[in-house]
Design a protein around this motif. Structure first.
Motif, PDB file in Angstrom:
ATOM      1  N   UNK A  38      22.287  42.164  22.391  1.00 13.08           N
ATOM      2  CA  UNK A  38      21.798  43.413  23.251  1.00 13.08           C
ATOM      3  C   UNK A  38      23.347  43.352  24.285  1.00 13.08           C
ATOM      4  N   UNK A  39      23.503  41.308  24.650  1.00  8.22           N
ATOM      5  CA  UNK A  39      24.584  41.751  25.484  1.00  8.22           C
ATOM      6  C   UNK A  39      26.175  42.224  24.738  1.00  8.22           C
ATOM      7  N   UNK A  40      26.131  42.341  23.332  1.00  8.48           N
ATOM      8  CA  UNK A  40      27.383  42.722  22.886  1.00  8.48           C
ATOM      9  C   UNK A  40      26.962  44.062  22.776  1.00  8.48           C
ATOM     10  N   UNK A  43      28.802  44.726  26.042  1.00  7.52           N
ATOM     11  CA  UNK A  43      30.607  44.010  26.041  1.00  7.52           C
ATOM     12  C   UNK A  43      30.760  45.702  25.253  1.00  7.52           C
ATOM     13  N   UNK A  44      30.411  47.031  24.560  1.00  3.64           N
ATOM     14  CA  UNK A  44      31.009  47.341  24.093  1.00  3.64           C
ATOM     15  C   UNK A  44      30.802  48.810  25.151  1.00  3.64           C
ATOM     16  N   UNK A  47      34.200  47.685  26.964  1.00  6.14           N
ATOM     17  CA  UNK A  47      35.172  47.966  26.860  1.00  6.14           C
ATOM     18  C   UNK A  47      35.531  49.682  25.945  1.00  6.14           C
ATOM     19  N   UNK A  48      34.695  50.328  26.218  1.00  7.93           N
ATOM     20  CA  UNK A  48      34.297  51.963  25.739  1.00  7.93           C
ATOM     21  C   UNK A  48      35.016  52.215  27.346  1.00  7.93           C
ATOM     22  N   UNK A  49      34.889  51.707  28.503  1.00 11.96           N
ATOM     23  CA  UNK A  49      35.219  51.418  29.980  1.00 11.96           C
ATOM     24  C   UNK A  49      37.113  51.677  30.226  1.00 11.96           C
ATOM     25  N   UNK A  50      36.732  50.916  29.456  1.00  8.93           N
ATOM     26  CA  UNK A  50      38.519  49.987  29.618  1.00  8.93           C
ATOM     27  C   UNK A  50      39.131  50.848  28.963  1.00  8.93           C
ATOM     28  N   UNK A  51      39.105  51.234  27.656  1.00 11.64           N
ATOM     29  CA  UNK A  51      39.944  52.660  27.023  1.00 11.64           C
ATOM     30  C   UNK A  51      39.420  53.443  27.514  1.00 11.64           C
ATOM     31  N   UNK A 170      28.627  45.357  15.931  1.00 13.75           N
ATOM     32  CA  UNK A 170      28.645  45.975  17.343  1.00 13.75           C
ATOM     33  C   UNK A 170      29.512  45.300  17.583  1.00 13.75           C
ATOM     34  N   UNK A 171      30.798  44.170  17.547  1.00  9.06           N
ATOM     35  CA  UNK A 171      31.207  42.995  18.038  1.00  9.06           C
ATOM     36  C   UNK A 171      32.921  44.053  16.590  1.00  9.06           C
TER      37      UNK A 171
END
Length: 192
Positions: A38-40, A43-44, A47-51, A170-171
């Motif tokens: 769930x933590x991963x 993180x996804x 990561x999407x928000x930063x991308x 997911x990673x």
């Protein structure tokens, strides 16, 4: 008015519930792996928000469109803080396609994989894990999803190995999103 017969009441002795009720039927390793998986997914989302920040922030605009683009960018970045994963995937896809410097060729496939992963994410995050695991340590979480007018019950047994495989997949999605930014020659925000 007729009175019903005497009702027999049951009493639950909450003091005698198992330690760590209601999560007592699975071993700690299961809960650790569920949390990591769930933590991963969380993180996804990050990561999407930063991308999205990078792709939208590096898209060139003509002089007459800069102010409008900046105002939309501000609203878009605010939404990335609260948007669910499905909307983040859509925003990411649009941002990639709008940026002429993008080098990712399989954006539609990547976004499709992200959206497909949401199905299991919802099960893992919102399912109830009160079923006793079988001999293989697997149990089926109590979870229904709506599809059209139907309520579909989740029926796949999940064990630690399933969770590890899901976490790895997911990673890998996270790495592909990061790579979509670094392949353009930018350092990923927060990366080194």
């Amino acid at each position: 008015m007729n009175r019903p017969e005497k009702i027999t009441r049951t009493i639950t002795d909450f003091e005698k519930l198992p330690i760590q009720f209601p999560t007592h039927m699975h071993p700690p390793e299961f809960w650790e792996q569920l949390g990591r998986t769930i933590g991963t997914f969380g993180f996804l989302e990050e990561i999407l928000a930063k991308a999205i920040l990078v792709f939208t922030g590096t898209t060139p605009y003509t002089e007459d469109k800069i102010q409008e683009a900046y105002e939309e960018w501000d609203r878009k970045l605010e939404r990335t803080l609260t948007d669910p994963l499905y909307h983040l995937a859509n925003t990411y896809q649009k941002a990639v396609k709008s940026n002429p410097a993008s080098t990712i060729e399989d954006i539609d496939d990547l976004v499709s994989m992200i959206k497909e992963s949401i199905k299991i994410r919802n099960v893992l995050c919102h399912g109830s894990w009160n079923q006793t695991p079988d001999a293989n340590g697997a149990s089926i979480p109590f979870y229904f999803r709506k599809e059209g007018n139907d309520q579909l019950e989740f029926e796949t047994p999940i064990n630690i190995m399933f969770l590890k495989q899901t976490q790895k997949q997911v990673a890998d999605l996270c790495c592909k999103v990061i790579k979509s930014v670094t392949d353009m020659g930018y350092q990923f925000p927060g990366g080194s």
